[in-house]
Structure formats: C-alpha cells, structure tokens
Write an enzyme that holds these catalytic residues in place. Sequence first.
Site, mmCIF file in Angstrom:
data_model
loop_
_atom_site.group_PDB
_atom_site.id
_atom_site.type_symbol
_atom_site.label_atom_id
_atom_site.label_comp_id
_atom_site.label_asym_id
_atom_site.label_seq_id
_atom_site.Cartn_x
_atom_site.Cartn_y
_atom_site.Cartn_z
ATOM 1 C CD GLU A 490 60.459 43.317 73.867
ATOM 2 O OE1 GLU A 490 59.870 44.287 74.116
ATOM 3 O OE2 GLU A 490 60.188 42.684 74.964
ATOM 4 C CD GLU A 758 52.696 44.660 73.883
ATOM 5 O OE1 GLU A 758 53.044 45.732 74.331
ATOM 6 O OE2 GLU A 758 53.718 43.866 74.338
HETATM 7 C C1 RAM Z 1 56.980 41.022 75.828
HETATM 8 C C2 RAM Z 1 57.506 40.910 74.534
HETATM 9 C C3 RAM Z 1 56.691 39.756 74.157
HETATM 10 C C4 RAM Z 1 55.898 38.917 75.145
HETATM 11 C C5 RAM Z 1 57.102 38.435 76.370
HETATM 12 C C6 RAM Z 1 56.643 37.877 77.360
HETATM 13 O O1 RAM Z 1 57.875 42.156 76.559
HETATM 14 O O2 RAM Z 1 56.965 42.307 73.696
HETATM 15 O O3 RAM Z 1 55.596 39.557 73.616
HETATM 16 O O4 RAM Z 1 56.599 37.486 74.763
HETATM 17 O O5 RAM Z 1 56.517 39.772 76.916
#
Ligand code: RAM
Length: 907
Positions: A490, A758
């Site tokens: 990503e 996260e």
């Molecule tokens: C995830 C990403 C990010 C976020 C989006 C909406 O895939 O890691 O942190 O902003 O989604």
Amino acid sequence: MTAADLRPVHLKCEHRVDPLGIDERSPRLSWALASEKRAEVQSAYRVLVAGGEEDLAAETNLLWDSGRIKSGRSLGVEYGGEALRSGARCVWNVRVWDGEGGASSPSEPAVFEMGLLERSGWEGGWISAGEGPAGDMEPPTGDEYDALGNGLAPSPYLRREFGLEKSVRRARLYATARGLYEISINGARVGDDVLAPGWTDYRKRIQYQTYDVTDLLREGPNALGAILGDGWYAGFVGFDPKRAGAHYGTRPQLLAQLDVEYEDGATESVATDGSWRSSTGPILFSDLLAGESYDARKEMPGWNEPGFEDAGWHGVGVEPLGDVPLVAQPDEGVRATEEVAAQAVAEPEGGVHVFDMGQNMVGWARLKVRGEAGTAVRMRFAEALNPDGTIYTENLRSARQTDTYVLKGEDEEVYEPRFTSHGFHYVEVTGYPGEPPLDAVVGRVVHSATPPSGSFECSSPMVNRLQSNIVWGQRGNFLSIPTDCPQRDERLGWTGDAQIFVRTASLNMDVAAFFAKWMDDVEDAQSPDGAFTDVVPLLEGSGLINLSRGAPAWGDAGIIVPWTIYKTYGDTRIVRKHYDAMTRWMSYLHEANPDLLRRNKLGNNYGDWLSPEGDATPKDLLATAYWAHDAKLVAEMSRAIGREGAGYESLFENIKDAFNRAYVTPDGRVGADTQTGYVVALHMGLLPEELRAKAAGHLVRAIEAKDWHLSTGFVGVGYLCPVLTEAGYPDVAYRLLNNETYPSWGYTIKNGATTIWERWDGWTEENGFQSPNMNSFNHYSLGSVGEWLYRYVAGLDMDPETAGYGRIVIRPRPGGGLAHARAEYDSVRGRIASAWSVEGDRFELGIDIPPNTTATVYVPAEGGAGISEGGKPVERAEGVKVLKMEEKQGVLAVGSGRYEFVGRVAR
Ligand code: RAM
C-alpha cells in the site's frame, strides 16, 4: 551602541538550511533569534546577499542589500535583489536591531543556490539501457524470480567517460530519473540521498536534485556512473498486483547534467546523451515492495571509474526532454539517518535465524557475511512474530519485502540494497554460512530527512514510549510523501491520515518543506471539478479498491494541511500558491450540496475510519463538520494573504446552522451520541455557546459508557484529548492516556508496540492478530494524540490568533499522576521550552521564550496562592506582567527570556 545579546540564528532559505538548487525566483529568507536577556525584540533588520563569502564580509559587489528595514519581521523576507540566474550561488547574512536600537553583529553567513531555472538549461535527454526493450538484457533466473513472474528487470548500469583539461573551480551535478537513481563520479557516490528523485506524479512534475561535486572531479579522464531502479515509476506501487506500468512507465530512465566551471572561467557540460554505455550488473532486480536480489559475482569492479573496458556494454536509448516540468526538489529528500543494532537473534527452525531489532523501523538491513562464492543469503522482513517465533508476514499482503544476496566469496562482504524499503521489527536470515553473529545485521533507518524540531518527555515510561512510537511512526511513514504505512502493498499518500497527523508531525520535526512539496502533489492530483483525492500522488487504475475523490476528512487535507503549515511556520506562500485550488474545492462542495449538508459527491466515505464502534458516527455529520471547518480555515487563510474572507465566514455560519438543525438536539446531544460526533462538533466550533458545556458533558458520559475508554477512529482521535481538556475535563483525557486495557494506546504498548498501530485491535489476547487483510503495525493516524502531549500536557502552545508562534501560550495541565513533563520546540522564531514538575503541592515551571515573541503563561495557584519567579513574588519579577490572578491560577504576560515560576497545585 551594540546589542551583542540579540543574535540572529538558524538562518533558513525556503524553510531549509543552506539549500542547494532551488527554483523559487524570489527565495524567502528567515531567521530565528536568540538572547540571554529578557523581553528582547527586533526593531529592525538588514539582509545582505553576495556572490561569495569575501564579498559578503567586505560588503562589496552585493546582489542585494535590503537596507535597514524598521520591522520585527524575521520570517519569509523575500530576496529583493537583482534577478538570479541558474546556478547562482548566494551567500547571505542578517543583522538585527533590538528595542533600544542597538545593533547585533551580522549572523554567521548562510548559503542558497539556484537550480536550473530554464528548461533550456537542460542539455541532454532521458537515457535508458540498451537500444531495445529492457528485456534485451539477460533476465534474472531462478525460483525466486520465477515466483514473481511479472517482468521485474535487472537494474541498468550506465556510464560515460569524459576528460577535463583544466583545473576545476566548481562543479554541479543536476540529476533525476524516471525511476530511482544512484550516481557516482570516479567511483565515489554522489551525495547521500536515497530513493531519489522521490515520488511525484511523474506525468505532471519530476523533481531533480543538485549536488556539489567539485571535489570529486580531477584534471584528465573522469567517469560518471549511474544505477537505476524501478521505484514508484516502474515498480510495484500500492495494492496493484502488477508492476506500475499502468501508472507511469515501464523502464527507468536517467536525466543528468554535470556543469563544470574551470578556474579560468570557461565552462563545460556533460549531459545524458547517446554517448553513454549501458549494461546490467549485480542487481538482478530491485523493487520498493518486492525487495532486491543482488548477485555479487556479477559485480564489475571499476565500472564507474575511467579506464574501464566497456566494449561489451550496450548503447543507450535517448528520449527528448519532453514537456513535463522539471522542478528542484523543495524538501530535504530521503536519507538513511540512523543505524539500529539488533538486540537478539533466535533460531526458531534449523538454519532460520530471526534478528530482533528491538524497534519496528523502516529502511533496510546491512548484511555482513563471509562464505563461499555462490552462497545465497536471504533476508525477509516482518513486523511481528508467530507464536513459534517464526516471522509473521501475512499482514504484508503481496509485498514480498525480501532481499537476497549471493556471495562473491571474499573475506568479508558487506551488502546493502539500493532501491527498496521495508517496514520491520524482525529480520529473518536464511542461508547464512554458519552461525550469524548479532552484528551480521544492522538496521538502516530511512526516511524524509525532516530535521527534528521538538521533544516531549514526562515521568510516565508508558507515555514516553507512546511519544517514541509516534516519532518512529512519523519517521517510518514520511518517505518522500506522507504514507499510511511502510510495509504492506500500500504505502500510499492517504490524505486523511496526513491531515489528522500534520499538527503532531509539525511539533516533532520541521515539516515545512516536506508538506510544501506534498501540497504541490495534492494540487497535481486535484480533479478538474475541484475534488481533492483519497491518495496523493494519485494512482489510477489501482486493483483492490477503487480510489476516489472528495472523501470527507480525506479530501479536506487540501485545506487543513496548508492551514497547519501556515499557522506553524507563518508561511503565507503555501496559502497563496494553493489558494485557487482551495477555493475550487470549496466550490466543488458547495455546488454538490446546496442545502449545506454534505451528503453528495463524497467519493468513498470512510467515516470515522477504524473506530471500535464502526460507523456509529453518522458519516454525513462528519462530512458536514469538516466542510464547516474548511470554511473557517479558508476564511482565516484569506485574511492572512489579504483576500476577502467574509464569504467563507458566512458560509461557516450557515453550515453551522444547518449542522445544528440536522444533528443537534436542544439538550446538546450530537448525532448518534458518539464520542467522535461530540469531538468534531466541539473542536470545530459548531455548537451554540450555550450548548457547549452540555455537549462536553455528553461526551464525558459517552466515554463513561465505554467504561472510560475511547471509541474514536482516525477522525475523532486527534481532537479527543484537546477537546476534553479545553472543556474542563483534563482528568478524563488523562484517564484515556493512562489506560492499558483495550482500546487504548497503553494497550498496544503493553502488547509490545514500538510504533503506532493502524487499529486499536491489531492484536488482542482474545483473537490474536486482526485480519491480515488490513493490519499494519506502523500507521501514524492514531498517534495524532501527540499534539496534545506538547500543547496541553507540557503546555507548549501557540496563541490561535497568531501564526508562526508570534505569540506563545504556556499552559501546563498537571494531572494524570505525572510528576513532571517537559517539551522543547525549535519554532521558526527560536527555541521554546516548557518544563513543569510537581512535588506535594509545589508546582515548578521553567520556560524559555524566544526573542521578539511574547507569551501568555498560566501558572497553577491553587487557593489563591502567590506565584514566584526566580525567587521573587511574581509582581516584582523583571519582565513579567500579571494579567489576572484567579482562584486556581495566575495568568501572566512575559516577553522573551528564561523564567522559573513556582505556584501551587491541589494536593
Ligand atoms: C487504508 C489505509 C489508510 C486509510 C484508508 C481509508 O487502506 O491504510 O490508512 O486512510 O484505508
């Protein structure tokens, strides 16, 4: 009369120290001030700019003399001398006058240098390996490559020899790539940038770097050598399961130009053209996500030095310059800034060694090994371990992050990859000949080299760990652009993450140039109808999810980021530069939502992303709140650059009304009664005055309902503790800070976090790892509590009425069981510090306020206790004015200087 005490320090041009190769034609000059005296001000300044040190010292042949300007200004003074040509080197200094008219000595000289300002200044073209497609060259073979099976190609090596007939006075190398490059002259690496030229939308803008290479050249034969990598241009990017050909291009190309000036004034240029030779070498492939494969047996000693036999090499393909703008890299670039020693090594399976770096970090490993030629040592990188001690790689999704080194069979071999980057806490090494010593692997920390600017520290080891996790998250994820994560497939410039974290980021490090660069990317990505995008740079046609435009709290980064940079650094140019883009965004929102509730054209509406209570906070409520917030910020930015902001002020009021009608009850309940709903409504000033206290009460109740835990996701988390503190509930904020049960920062730390996760539930006792589909252990968004640590816990803040810390607020909030807390911050005007400690009911506060600023200081004085400064009652202290003595605190006004206050807190 002299005022030797007042000293201009930290001279900067375009936010940077001595930048080489800038393309702002009226560069902005700034300085901070230092002094040991209290209440120092700058009453005037004089800037001198010359073409060299001697002229500056002698004040001869000046390019610019600002004259003595009566002004307190020290930020963003525009160079006003004769027009600067490409390559012009400027040496400058500044002297200042204090409040009594005493002059300082001139500052130490600083330097800035212009880049290649005209397109016509570029003499060569884009060169690539071979004549035909990259596939002409020998492709790598073996299981490892076959498994990838997607066209990863060996890194091209490019070289050219040239002669210099006379001795060189000065030489500059301007270089960039479609892809990544590393360049050398006569065998020596040029500069210390890595992953250059950095990531931009290469279809719209390509950055070049400028290097002083004078010392690398010699009279006689010389050689230029370059290695290219695929990088963001041609490699795997984001969650696209194939190479990025679909985004930018498929084969890397180099553009470089060496400009030489001889002692006698004659000049010469060596550029990328058809005279270069190309080959492949030891790098079988090198990809940001996949990793690097290096066969040292294929090394070509001397390939980048003169005299190398390159008869077996191919020619190069040459493409004209094209019309994509070439811009000087405006920020500090990416560098390897630190080394991390492995803490331990284990052998969970025979022949599989796992190195524990003691820290989740980003970069790569340097390998030290001795063994027989042809031995392949493989390094795989992971953030976590499985229960059996093997590495956990599922959360990396398709990012292979594996480096392989094949030995050439020399005494000791040392290897580092070039064009890749990994997010890892553990390095798994297989194929190592014998037992690897602990120092076989050394971590190299790689990130955008934003200079550190702040520090926070307190008496709680857990909170200090949190601060450390935030800083490591920032380092790991600021890699040319602000990314969401550094490990899985990503690593994109998610705008929502950036906007919620930017204020925290600006306290930890000087991110002025970094975000100035990224705002150019943001504008490049803006769609023709005015929408800002989910990710920047924009990636189109990207596999897994369909990236969108206009998402609430994501697209709004296009307003919040420039506002934050303006406020923090007093930078109005970023506002001017992107003002039209911002107003286009405002029109986009307004046209789609004439009834002032933001319900249309939302793109992917992520809501309060990753909140433990899912989408409980209504998404249109968040969207509308952010729109109102944008209106307020644009109004303020309009005033800052002398534009009419009144329209945006009334827009704010009107959206606020609509918000209240739609989501607020007469007893102050907001939306679905969630924490985040209250947080944004309070933070963004959306509630009528009489409902603020009620809403804050509901917020506290909503926290209590979760057994005194937070339930905020990305969007609510940054403002949660500030809002509680402002509303008179610092104790509740501290309770959230000190929690060690799920969900909390403390819970992640108790479970070994060394970066910000996260998700609050990235790993839990009950369920182990969250779904590997989306579970990064290095995302900074939930670390946006960092600004609260500086601004509220330590109490080092800025008056919201000013920009660039022109007026400072020092307002510590002792509590949470902390015995002491301290923040230091190198603001654009100089160093600010706030350090407090509590012993019994005795409260001590030591502060530093830079010259030419003033501060409002809040000192706890429980029960009307007196406050002292430097051992004297504060009423008699030099430079301190008592504004108010209240029941629990004194409010003081001070000028610059160091002050030691003693007050009283409740026991
Ligand atoms: C995830 C990403 C990010 C976020 C989006 C909406 O895939 O890691 O942190 O902003 O989604």
